[in-house]
Design a protein around this motif. Structure first.
Motif, PDB file in Angstrom:
ATOM      1  N   LYS A 266       0.814  -1.217   0.000  1.00  0.00           N
ATOM      2  CA  LYS A 266       0.000   0.000   0.000  1.00  0.00           C
ATOM      3  C   LYS A 266       0.851   1.272   0.000  1.00  0.00           C
ATOM      4  O   LYS A 266       0.297   2.373   0.026  1.00  0.00           O
ATOM      5  CB  LYS A 266      -0.926   0.021   1.219  1.00  0.00           C
ATOM      6  CG  LYS A 266      -2.039  -1.038   1.182  1.00  0.00           C
ATOM      7  CD  LYS A 266      -3.011  -0.754   0.059  1.00  0.00           C
ATOM      8  CE  LYS A 266      -4.183  -1.718   0.066  1.00  0.00           C
ATOM      9  NZ  LYS A 266      -5.057  -1.550   1.238  1.00  0.00           N
ATOM     10  N   TYR A 267       2.161   1.146  -0.027  1.00  0.00           N
ATOM     11  CA  TYR A 267       3.023   2.315  -0.005  1.00  0.00           C
ATOM     12  C   TYR A 267       2.849   3.151  -1.270  1.00  0.00           C
ATOM     13  O   TYR A 267       2.607   2.629  -2.351  1.00  0.00           O
ATOM     14  CB  TYR A 267       4.493   1.908   0.114  1.00  0.00           C
ATOM     15  CG  TYR A 267       4.913   1.475   1.500  1.00  0.00           C
ATOM     16  CD1 TYR A 267       4.140   1.758   2.617  1.00  0.00           C
ATOM     17  CD2 TYR A 267       6.104   0.778   1.689  1.00  0.00           C
ATOM     18  CE1 TYR A 267       4.527   1.351   3.882  1.00  0.00           C
ATOM     19  CE2 TYR A 267       6.508   0.367   2.951  1.00  0.00           C
ATOM     20  CZ  TYR A 267       5.707   0.653   4.039  1.00  0.00           C
ATOM     21  OH  TYR A 267       6.094   0.256   5.285  1.00  0.00           O
ATOM     22  N   THR A 268       3.004   4.450  -1.107  1.00  0.00           N
ATOM     23  CA  THR A 268       3.064   5.325  -2.279  1.00  0.00           C
ATOM     24  C   THR A 268       4.486   5.331  -2.828  1.00  0.00           C
ATOM     25  O   THR A 268       5.418   4.810  -2.208  1.00  0.00           O
ATOM     26  CB  THR A 268       2.648   6.762  -1.911  1.00  0.00           C
ATOM     27  OG1 THR A 268       3.563   7.271  -0.937  1.00  0.00           O
ATOM     28  CG2 THR A 268       1.239   6.786  -1.346  1.00  0.00           C
ATOM     29  N   LEU A 269       4.654   5.943  -3.983  1.00  0.00           N
ATOM     30  CA  LEU A 269       5.966   5.962  -4.619  1.00  0.00           C
ATOM     31  C   LEU A 269       6.985   6.721  -3.775  1.00  0.00           C
ATOM     32  O   LEU A 269       8.128   6.278  -3.616  1.00  0.00           O
ATOM     33  CB  LEU A 269       5.862   6.588  -6.011  1.00  0.00           C
ATOM     34  CG  LEU A 269       7.129   6.548  -6.862  1.00  0.00           C
ATOM     35  CD1 LEU A 269       7.563   5.117  -7.121  1.00  0.00           C
ATOM     36  CD2 LEU A 269       6.901   7.277  -8.187  1.00  0.00           C
ATOM     37  N   ALA A 270       6.596   7.876  -3.230  1.00  0.00           N
ATOM     38  CA  ALA A 270       7.529   8.661  -2.413  1.00  0.00           C
ATOM     39  C   ALA A 270       7.952   7.897  -1.166  1.00  0.00           C
ATOM     40  O   ALA A 270       9.128   7.930  -0.774  1.00  0.00           O
ATOM     41  CB  ALA A 270       6.892   9.992  -2.040  1.00  0.00           C
ATOM     42  N   THR A 271       7.016   7.199  -0.526  1.00  0.00           N
ATOM     43  CA  THR A 271       7.342   6.420   0.668  1.00  0.00           C
ATOM     44  C   THR A 271       8.283   5.281   0.333  1.00  0.00           C
ATOM     45  O   THR A 271       9.247   5.014   1.062  1.00  0.00           O
ATOM     46  CB  THR A 271       6.064   5.884   1.320  1.00  0.00           C
ATOM     47  OG1 THR A 271       5.196   6.973   1.627  1.00  0.00           O
ATOM     48  CG2 THR A 271       6.379   5.121   2.580  1.00  0.00           C
ATOM     49  N   ALA A 272       8.016   4.589  -0.777  1.00  0.00           N
ATOM     50  CA  ALA A 272       8.875   3.475  -1.178  1.00  0.00           C
ATOM     51  C   ALA A 272      10.288   3.955  -1.518  1.00  0.00           C
ATOM     52  O   ALA A 272      11.283   3.307  -1.161  1.00  0.00           O
ATOM     53  CB  ALA A 272       8.264   2.751  -2.378  1.00  0.00           C
ATOM     54  N   ILE A 273      10.386   5.090  -2.203  1.00  0.00           N
ATOM     55  CA  ILE A 273      11.706   5.626  -2.543  1.00  0.00           C
ATOM     56  C   ILE A 273      12.458   6.019  -1.277  1.00  0.00           C
ATOM     57  O   ILE A 273      13.663   5.766  -1.145  1.00  0.00           O
ATOM     58  CB  ILE A 273      11.570   6.815  -3.501  1.00  0.00           C
ATOM     59  CG1 ILE A 273      11.111   6.328  -4.885  1.00  0.00           C
ATOM     60  CG2 ILE A 273      12.882   7.583  -3.626  1.00  0.00           C
ATOM     61  CD1 ILE A 273      10.879   7.432  -5.878  1.00  0.00           C
ATOM     62  N   TYR A 274      11.757   6.625  -0.330  1.00  0.00           N
ATOM     63  CA  TYR A 274      12.423   7.028   0.919  1.00  0.00           C
ATOM     64  C   TYR A 274      12.897   5.809   1.708  1.00  0.00           C
ATOM     65  O   TYR A 274      14.003   5.812   2.267  1.00  0.00           O
ATOM     66  CB  TYR A 274      11.467   7.862   1.766  1.00  0.00           C
ATOM     67  CG  TYR A 274      12.051   8.263   3.102  1.00  0.00           C
ATOM     68  CD1 TYR A 274      12.952   9.324   3.192  1.00  0.00           C
ATOM     69  CD2 TYR A 274      11.700   7.582   4.271  1.00  0.00           C
ATOM     70  CE1 TYR A 274      13.501   9.695   4.413  1.00  0.00           C
ATOM     71  CE2 TYR A 274      12.242   7.944   5.487  1.00  0.00           C
ATOM     72  CZ  TYR A 274      13.139   9.000   5.563  1.00  0.00           C
ATOM     73  OH  TYR A 274      13.683   9.351   6.767  1.00  0.00           O
ATOM     74  N   LYS A 275      12.083   4.771   1.772  1.00  0.00           N
ATOM     75  CA  LYS A 275      12.417   3.616   2.592  1.00  0.00           C
ATOM     76  C   LYS A 275      13.426   2.699   1.924  1.00  0.00           C
ATOM     77  O   LYS A 275      14.314   2.144   2.594  1.00  0.00           O
ATOM     78  CB  LYS A 275      11.141   2.817   2.919  1.00  0.00           C
ATOM     79  CG  LYS A 275      10.244   3.477   3.961  1.00  0.00           C
ATOM     80  CD  LYS A 275       9.030   2.625   4.237  1.00  0.00           C
ATOM     81  CE  LYS A 275       8.216   3.188   5.380  1.00  0.00           C
ATOM     82  NZ  LYS A 275       8.884   3.053   6.692  1.00  0.00           N
ATOM     83  N   TYR A 276      13.298   2.504   0.602  1.00  0.00           N
ATOM     84  CA  TYR A 276      14.084   1.465  -0.055  1.00  0.00           C
ATOM     85  C   TYR A 276      15.184   1.979  -0.984  1.00  0.00           C
ATOM     86  O   TYR A 276      16.030   1.192  -1.413  1.00  0.00           O
ATOM     87  CB  TYR A 276      13.152   0.550  -0.868  1.00  0.00           C
ATOM     88  CG  TYR A 276      12.043  -0.048  -0.056  1.00  0.00           C
ATOM     89  CD1 TYR A 276      12.290  -0.649   1.168  1.00  0.00           C
ATOM     90  CD2 TYR A 276      10.722  -0.003  -0.502  1.00  0.00           C
ATOM     91  CE1 TYR A 276      11.274  -1.194   1.919  1.00  0.00           C
ATOM     92  CE2 TYR A 276       9.693  -0.544   0.248  1.00  0.00           C
ATOM     93  CZ  TYR A 276       9.977  -1.136   1.458  1.00  0.00           C
ATOM     94  OH  TYR A 276       8.963  -1.677   2.205  1.00  0.00           O
TER      95      TYR A 276
END
Length: 288
Positions: A233-243
Motif C-alpha cells: 500500500k506504499y506510495t511511490l515517495a514512501t517506497a523511494i524514501y524507505k528502499y
C-alpha cells in the motif's frame, strides 16, 4: 496576425529600454537554468557508471552511456504497484475535492444556506491552525474508524481542506449569478446547476487544484508511511524514501535512475493541466 507586445521595435531602440529588456531576459535565462539543471544532472548521473558518479571533480555528461541502469532501477523496487497506489490516492483526493468541497463552496456561494457567512468565517479561521497540531488527532480518528492501511485515510481528509474550499468558493463568486437564475427559470435544480454549469465553468480552478493535489500525493512520504502499514500500500515517495534513499547496497547511479523516473510524471501532469489553467476567464462571463 501577430500580437503586439508591451514594447514595440521603436521602444527597444532606446538604450534604457534595451538594458531593462536585456536584464529581464537574463533573469529568465537564470531561472530556466536553475530549474532544468537538477533534472539534467539526475538524468546524466543515472547514465554514468557508479565510479564516475562518485568521482571528483564531477562531470556533467557521462563518458560512457549506461542505459541498462534504467532497467536495473525499474526492477529494483515494484514501481508499477507504488505508482498505482499514488495515482489511486490522487484520483480519490481529486474526486473528493470536486464533490465535497465543490458542493460545500457552491452552497455557500450560490444557494445562500442559513448562517453561510458564519460558516465561511469558521472555515477561514481553521487556516490559522498548524497542520502538525491535528495530525495526531487525524491518525487517532482514522484508527478508531478502522481506516488505517486503506485509501480512505487520504480521501476523507481531502474533503476537509479549508484552503481548497476557499479557492473554489472565491471562483464560484466570480461566476455571474444570471447564469444560475436563468437555469432556475428553466426548471433546473441546484444539483443540475452545479454539475452542468458551475463545474464546467470552473475547469481552470479545478485544473489548478489537480496540480496541487497531484503534487501533494506524489511528494508526500510521511503521512503515507504513518497510515499505510503494509508494503503493497506504499506510495511511490514512501517506497523511494524507505528502499532507495537509504539503501547502502544500491549503486548511486541506479538511485539516480529511480529518482529521474519519479520526476517524469509530475512534469507531464503539469503540461496536461496547464492548458486548462490558461483558459480565458471569459468562459464565465455573460455577454449581451
Amino acid at each position: 496576425m501577430k500580437e503586439r507586445g508591451i514594447l514595440s521595435p521603436s521602444d527597444l531602440r532606446k538604450p534604457l529600454n534595451k538594458a531593462v529588456y536585456g536584464l529581464m531576459v537574463l533573469c529568465i535565462a537564470v531561472m530556466v537554468v536553475t530549474m532544468l539543471y537538477p533534472i539534467a544532472m539526475t538524468l546524466f548521473n543515472g547514465l554514468k557508471s557508479n565510479p564516475e558518479v562518485n568521482s571528483f571533480p564531477p562531470r556533467f555528461f557521462p563518458q560512457e552511456w549506461h542505459w541498462e541502469n534504467y532497467a536495473r532501477g525499474w526492477t529494483f523496487i515494484d514501481l508499477p504497484t507504488y505508482l498505482k497506489n499514488t495515482l489511486l490516492i490522487f484520483a480519490g483526493n481529486l474526486l473528493m475535492t470536486v464533490l465535497v468541497l465543490g458542493l460545500a463552496a457552491f452552497s455557500i456561494s450560490r444557494i445562500g444556506v442559513p448562517f453561510g457567512r458564519g460558516i465561511y468565517f469558521f472555515i477561514l479561521m481553521t487556516l490559522f491552525i498548524p497542520a502538525s497540531s491535528y495530525m495526531i488527532p487525524n491518525f487517532v480518528n482514522l484508527k478508531e474508524l478502522g481506516l488505517l492501511n486503506s485509501y480512505w485515510a487520504f480521501w476523507l481528509p481531502a474533503g476537509a481542506s479549508a484552503y481548497y474550499f476557499l479557492l473554489i468558493k472565491n471562483f464560484f463568486d466570480g461566476i455571474h449569478p444570471e447564469i444560475f437564475e436563468a437555469a432556475r427559470i428553466d426548471g433546473a435544480s441546484e444539483w443540475t446547476g452545479f454539475i452542468r454549469i458551475a463545474v464546467p465553468l470552473s475547469v481552470p480552478i479545478f485544473a489548478t487544484l489537480a496540480i496541487f493535489i497531484f503534487s501533494t500525493a506524489w511528494n508526500d512520504w510521511f503521512w503515507p508511511s504513518l497510515v499505510m502499514q503494509t508494503e503493497d500500500k506504499y506510495t511511490l515517495a514512501t517506497a523511494i524514501y524507505k528502499y532507495v534513499v537509504g539503501a547502502r547496497s544500491l549503486d548511486t547511479n541506479v538511485k539516480f535512475t529511480i529518482l529521474f523516473m519519479a520526476m517524469i510524471p509530475p512534469i507531464f501532469i503539469f503540461l496536461f493541466f496547464q492548458k486548462f489553467i490558461m483558459r480565458s476567464v471569459s468562459l464565465s462571463a455573460v455577454k449581451g
